[in-house]
Design a protein around this motif. Structure first.
Motif, PDB file in Angstrom:
ATOM      1  N   LYS A   1       0.922  -1.161  -0.011  1.00 11.86           N
ATOM      2  CA  LYS A   1       0.096   0.140  -0.136  1.00 11.86           C
ATOM      3  C   LYS A   1       0.819   1.316  -0.007  1.00 11.86           C
ATOM      4  CE  LYS A   1      -3.969   2.349   2.084  1.00 11.86           C
ATOM      5  NZ  LYS A   1      -4.907   2.316   3.124  1.00 11.86           N
ATOM      6  N   LEU A   2       2.103   1.226   0.425  1.00 12.56           N
ATOM      7  CA  LEU A   2       2.904   2.273   0.405  1.00 12.56           C
ATOM      8  C   LEU A   2       3.736   2.364  -0.746  1.00 12.56           C
ATOM      9  CD1 LEU A   2       4.355   1.773   3.921  1.00 12.56           C
ATOM     10  CD2 LEU A   2       2.633   3.217   3.556  1.00 12.56           C
ATOM     11  N   ASP A   3       4.158   1.350  -1.468  1.00 12.95           N
ATOM     12  CA  ASP A   3       5.001   1.275  -2.592  1.00 12.95           C
ATOM     13  C   ASP A   3       4.284   2.285  -3.863  1.00 12.95           C
ATOM     14  OD1 ASP A   3       6.905  -0.306  -1.328  1.00 12.95           O
ATOM     15  OD2 ASP A   3       6.188  -2.231  -2.320  1.00 12.95           O
ATOM     16  N   ASN A   4       5.104   2.878  -4.348  1.00  9.39           N
ATOM     17  CA  ASN A   4       4.669   3.669  -5.711  1.00  9.39           C
ATOM     18  C   ASN A   4       3.744   4.723  -5.412  1.00  9.39           C
ATOM     19  OD1 ASN A   4       6.458   1.964  -7.450  1.00  9.39           O
ATOM     20  ND2 ASN A   4       4.780   0.457  -7.190  1.00  9.39           N
ATOM     21  N   LYS A   5       3.846   5.246  -4.035  1.00 12.06           N
ATOM     22  CA  LYS A   5       2.961   6.244  -3.542  1.00 12.06           C
ATOM     23  C   LYS A   5       3.822   7.642  -3.089  1.00 12.06           C
ATOM     24  CE  LYS A   5      -0.805   4.248  -3.976  1.00 12.06           C
ATOM     25  NZ  LYS A   5      -1.591   3.336  -2.600  1.00 12.06           N
ATOM     26  N   VAL A   6       3.322   8.646  -3.535  1.00 19.54           N
ATOM     27  CA  VAL A   6       3.794   9.684  -2.748  1.00 19.54           C
ATOM     28  C   VAL A   6       3.228   9.756  -1.548  1.00 19.54           C
ATOM     29  CG1 VAL A   6       3.653  12.288  -2.988  1.00 19.54           C
ATOM     30  CG2 VAL A   6       4.114  11.045  -4.914  1.00 19.54           C
ATOM     31  N   ILE A   7       4.052   9.802  -0.484  1.00 23.51           N
ATOM     32  CA  ILE A   7       3.510   9.766   0.947  1.00 23.51           C
ATOM     33  C   ILE A   7       3.569  11.021   1.718  1.00 23.51           C
ATOM     34  CG2 ILE A   7       3.537   8.626   3.129  1.00 23.51           C
ATOM     35  CD1 ILE A   7       4.869   5.948   1.726  1.00 23.51           C
ATOM     36  N   VAL A   8       2.650  11.832   2.224  1.00 27.69           N
ATOM     37  CA  VAL A   8       2.571  12.928   2.759  1.00 27.69           C
ATOM     38  C   VAL A   8       2.251  12.571   4.230  1.00 27.69           C
ATOM     39  CG1 VAL A   8       1.637  15.310   3.243  1.00 27.69           C
ATOM     40  CG2 VAL A   8       2.124  14.296   0.719  1.00 27.69           C
ATOM     41  N   GLN A   9       3.211  12.543   5.095  1.00 29.74           N
ATOM     42  CA  GLN A   9       2.948  12.522   6.574  1.00 29.74           C
ATOM     43  C   GLN A   9       2.751  14.155   7.170  1.00 29.74           C
ATOM     44  OE1 GLN A   9       5.390   9.389   8.583  1.00 29.74           O
ATOM     45  NE2 GLN A   9       6.497   9.330   6.754  1.00 29.74           N
ATOM     46  N   ILE A  10       1.619  13.996   7.962  1.00 31.08           N
ATOM     47  CA  ILE A  10       1.255  15.195   8.514  1.00 31.08           C
ATOM     48  C   ILE A  10       1.249  14.924  10.333  1.00 31.08           C
ATOM     49  CG2 ILE A  10      -0.136  17.303   9.066  1.00 31.08           C
ATOM     50  CD1 ILE A  10      -1.065  16.888   6.291  1.00 31.08           C
ATOM     51  N   PHE A  11       2.224  15.443  10.958  1.00 30.18           N
ATOM     52  CA  PHE A  11       2.103  15.053  12.378  1.00 30.18           C
ATOM     53  C   PHE A  11       1.620  15.964  13.160  1.00 30.18           C
ATOM     54  CE2 PHE A  11       5.760  12.965  10.438  1.00 30.18           C
ATOM     55  CZ  PHE A  11       5.659  11.396  11.164  1.00 30.18           C
TER      56      PHE A  11
ATOM     57  N   LEU B   1      -1.319   9.348  -4.326  1.00 26.55           N
ATOM     58  CA  LEU B   1      -0.938  10.104  -3.223  1.00 26.55           C
ATOM     59  C   LEU B   1      -1.735   9.729  -1.837  1.00 26.55           C
ATOM     60  CD1 LEU B   1       0.201  13.025  -2.241  1.00 26.55           C
ATOM     61  CD2 LEU B   1      -2.092  13.952  -2.808  1.00 26.55           C
ATOM     62  N   LEU B   2      -0.846   9.274  -0.981  1.00 21.52           N
ATOM     63  CA  LEU B   2      -1.192   8.639   0.307  1.00 21.52           C
ATOM     64  C   LEU B   2      -0.842   9.869   1.287  1.00 21.52           C
ATOM     65  CD1 LEU B   2      -2.201   6.330   1.993  1.00 21.52           C
ATOM     66  CD2 LEU B   2      -0.034   5.573   2.234  1.00 21.52           C
ATOM     67  N   VAL B   3      -1.944  10.441   2.179  1.00 19.28           N
ATOM     68  CA  VAL B   3      -2.062  11.459   2.975  1.00 19.28           C
ATOM     69  C   VAL B   3      -2.179  10.823   4.405  1.00 19.28           C
ATOM     70  CG1 VAL B   3      -2.584  13.568   3.786  1.00 19.28           C
ATOM     71  CG2 VAL B   3      -2.736  13.097   1.407  1.00 19.28           C
ATOM     72  N   LEU B   4      -1.340  10.698   5.334  1.00 20.40           N
ATOM     73  CA  LEU B   4      -1.141  10.079   6.597  1.00 20.40           C
ATOM     74  C   LEU B   4      -1.110  11.419   7.591  1.00 20.40           C
ATOM     75  CD1 LEU B   4       1.246   7.140   6.012  1.00 20.40           C
ATOM     76  CD2 LEU B   4      -1.228   7.231   5.642  1.00 20.40           C
ATOM     77  N   LEU B   5      -2.279  11.255   8.540  1.00 24.48           N
ATOM     78  CA  LEU B   5      -2.457  12.120   9.539  1.00 24.48           C
ATOM     79  C   LEU B   5      -2.016  11.400  10.940  1.00 24.48           C
ATOM     80  CD1 LEU B   5      -5.820  13.982   8.911  1.00 24.48           C
ATOM     81  CD2 LEU B   5      -3.557  15.101   9.008  1.00 24.48           C
ATOM     82  N   VAL B   6      -0.869  11.636  11.313  1.00 23.04           N
ATOM     83  CA  VAL B   6      -0.240  11.110  12.411  1.00 23.04           C
ATOM     84  C   VAL B   6      -0.264  11.723  13.722  1.00 23.04           C
ATOM     85  CG1 VAL B   6       2.062   9.828  13.151  1.00 23.04           C
ATOM     86  CG2 VAL B   6       1.327   9.949  10.593  1.00 23.04           C
ATOM     87  N   THR B   7      -0.755  11.340  14.733  1.00 19.85           N
ATOM     88  CA  THR B   7      -1.037  12.006  15.828  1.00 19.85           C
ATOM     89  C   THR B   7      -0.750  10.860  17.202  1.00 19.85           C
ATOM     90  OG1 THR B   7      -2.658  13.166  17.254  1.00 19.85           O
ATOM     91  CG2 THR B   7      -3.610  11.473  16.100  1.00 19.85           C
ATOM     92  N   ASN B   8      -0.367  11.506  18.017  1.00 28.09           N
ATOM     93  CA  ASN B   8      -0.124  10.877  19.512  1.00 28.09           C
ATOM     94  C   ASN B   8      -1.616  10.626  20.266  1.00 28.09           C
ATOM     95  OD1 ASN B   8       2.478  10.938  18.744  1.00 28.09           O
ATOM     96  ND2 ASN B   8       3.327  12.309  20.498  1.00 28.09           N
ATOM     97  N   ASP B   9      -2.579  11.393  19.749  1.00 30.99           N
ATOM     98  CA  ASP B   9      -3.681  11.424  20.262  1.00 30.99           C
ATOM     99  C   ASP B   9      -4.512   9.904  20.110  1.00 30.99           C
ATOM    100  OD1 ASP B   9      -3.782  13.903  21.172  1.00 30.99           O
ATOM    101  OD2 ASP B   9      -4.593  14.889  19.490  1.00 30.99           O
ATOM    102  N   ASN B  10      -5.381   9.455  21.168  1.00 29.24           N
ATOM    103  CA  ASN B  10      -6.052   8.532  20.824  1.00 29.24           C
ATOM    104  C   ASN B  10      -7.075   8.346  19.649  1.00 29.24           C
ATOM    105  OD1 ASN B  10      -8.646   9.366  22.042  1.00 29.24           O
ATOM    106  ND2 ASN B  10      -7.783   9.023  24.040  1.00 29.24           N
ATOM    107  N   GLN B  11      -7.687   7.541  19.229  1.00 26.40           N
ATOM    108  CA  GLN B  11      -8.570   7.504  18.105  1.00 26.40           C
ATOM    109  C   GLN B  11      -9.662   8.632  18.238  1.00 26.40           C
ATOM    110  OE1 GLN B  11     -10.662   4.160  16.630  1.00 26.40           O
ATOM    111  NE2 GLN B  11      -9.679   4.353  14.816  1.00 26.40           N
ATOM    112  N   ASP B  12     -10.356   8.403  19.549  1.00 29.19           N
ATOM    113  CA  ASP B  12     -11.648   9.211  19.955  1.00 29.19           C
ATOM    114  C   ASP B  12     -11.400  10.677  19.807  1.00 29.19           C
ATOM    115  OD1 ASP B  12     -13.264   6.818  20.185  1.00 29.19           O
ATOM    116  OD2 ASP B  12     -12.906   7.008  22.337  1.00 29.19           O
ATOM    117  N   VAL B  13     -10.252  11.225  20.408  1.00 24.54           N
ATOM    118  CA  VAL B  13      -9.806  12.523  20.511  1.00 24.54           C
ATOM    119  C   VAL B  13      -9.487  12.889  19.152  1.00 24.54           C
ATOM    120  CG1 VAL B  13      -8.187  14.129  21.284  1.00 24.54           C
ATOM    121  CG2 VAL B  13      -9.098  12.499  22.879  1.00 24.54           C
TER     122      VAL B  13
END
Length: 249
Positions: free
Chosen positions: A131-141, A169-181
């Protein structure tokens, strides 16, 4: 004095929009390194002046300075040696400050920096490799209580829409918050076609992310094209440019 004013301007450009992030310890590489609790608090009672001599209160000149297009200089009026005047930057000065801002917000650690190949291993705990291969990956922390992190989600949503919502294009919203928050915040401030990674501290730690918001863009060969921590007026325009370049647009 001239150096101090220039330094204040650069810090203002980087941090004015990141006040909600000041609980997070951050390190800035380049000209100066400061923890968030070391950044001097603004004197909201101070009065500055425009070039026509009009007095400006904090809420007025802070808005002007946050554009990054103006600087502060001492008045040439010898009778008022401490009078500070807001003046527009020349093109040469603007280019100089842009360079300083970019250098001071770049992520440059042993795991993440521009031109380095991204180690995708931290992401494979959440995604299969194919799922990661051959993708432009944008990670937003980001995190929910950081308004600087989410204020530009609407603008980025429009940007992704203007690109035609590319499948590579794969945009990932990475957070330390739990899923509910995190989900509660994203209902208020959604980001188009982004995928949420909640409780993502392992990823942030693996890439040594210490400032928020942070952005990492890697191309289809996993080469990092953009890596920035902290917010400045250049962050989003440069992010868009890196994404378009990585997509070959």
């Amino acid at each position: 004095m001239k150096y101090i004013l220039a330094l204040v301007l650069v810090l203002n450009c980087i941090y004015t929009k990141a006040q909600d992030s000041t609980k997070v310890t951050r390190t800035v590489s380049g000209v100066i390194s400061m923890r968030a609790d070391m950044i001097p608090k603004p004197d909201t009672n101070q009065v500055l002046y425009d070039e026509k001599g009009k007095a400006l209160r904090y809420y007025q000149y802070n808005k002007i300075l946050s554009t990054g297009l103006y600087t502060i200089k001492l008045s040439e009026d010898k009778s008022l040696p401490r009078k500070q005047v807001i003046t527009k930057l020349s093109e040469e000065q603007l280019n100089k400050y842009n360079t300083l801002i970019r250098e001071n917000t770049k992520i440059k650690n042993q795991y993440v920096y521009e031109t380095k190949k991204l180690d995708a291993a931290p992401l494979t705990a959440f995604y299969e490799q194919d799922k990661l291969d051959n993708k432009v990956i944008v990670q937003i922390f980001w995190y929910a209580n950081c308004s600087t992190c989410t204020d530009f989600f609407a603008e980025l949503s429009e940007f992704f829409k203007s690109l035609g919502d590319p499948k590579d294009l794969l945009v990932l919203l990475v957070t330390n918050d739990n899923q509910d928050v995190a989900k509660k915040k994203l209902k208020e401030m959604p980001l188009r076609n982004a995928e949420l990674i909640s409780s993502g501290k392992a990823i942030a730690d693996a890439y040594q992310i210490t400032g928020y918001p942070a952005y990492i863009v890697s191309d289809k060969n996993y080469v990092i094209k953009y890596a920035v921590a902290g917010f400045s007026r250049l962050a989003i325009p440069d992010l868009k440019t890196a994404i378009k370049t990585s997509l070959g647009r």
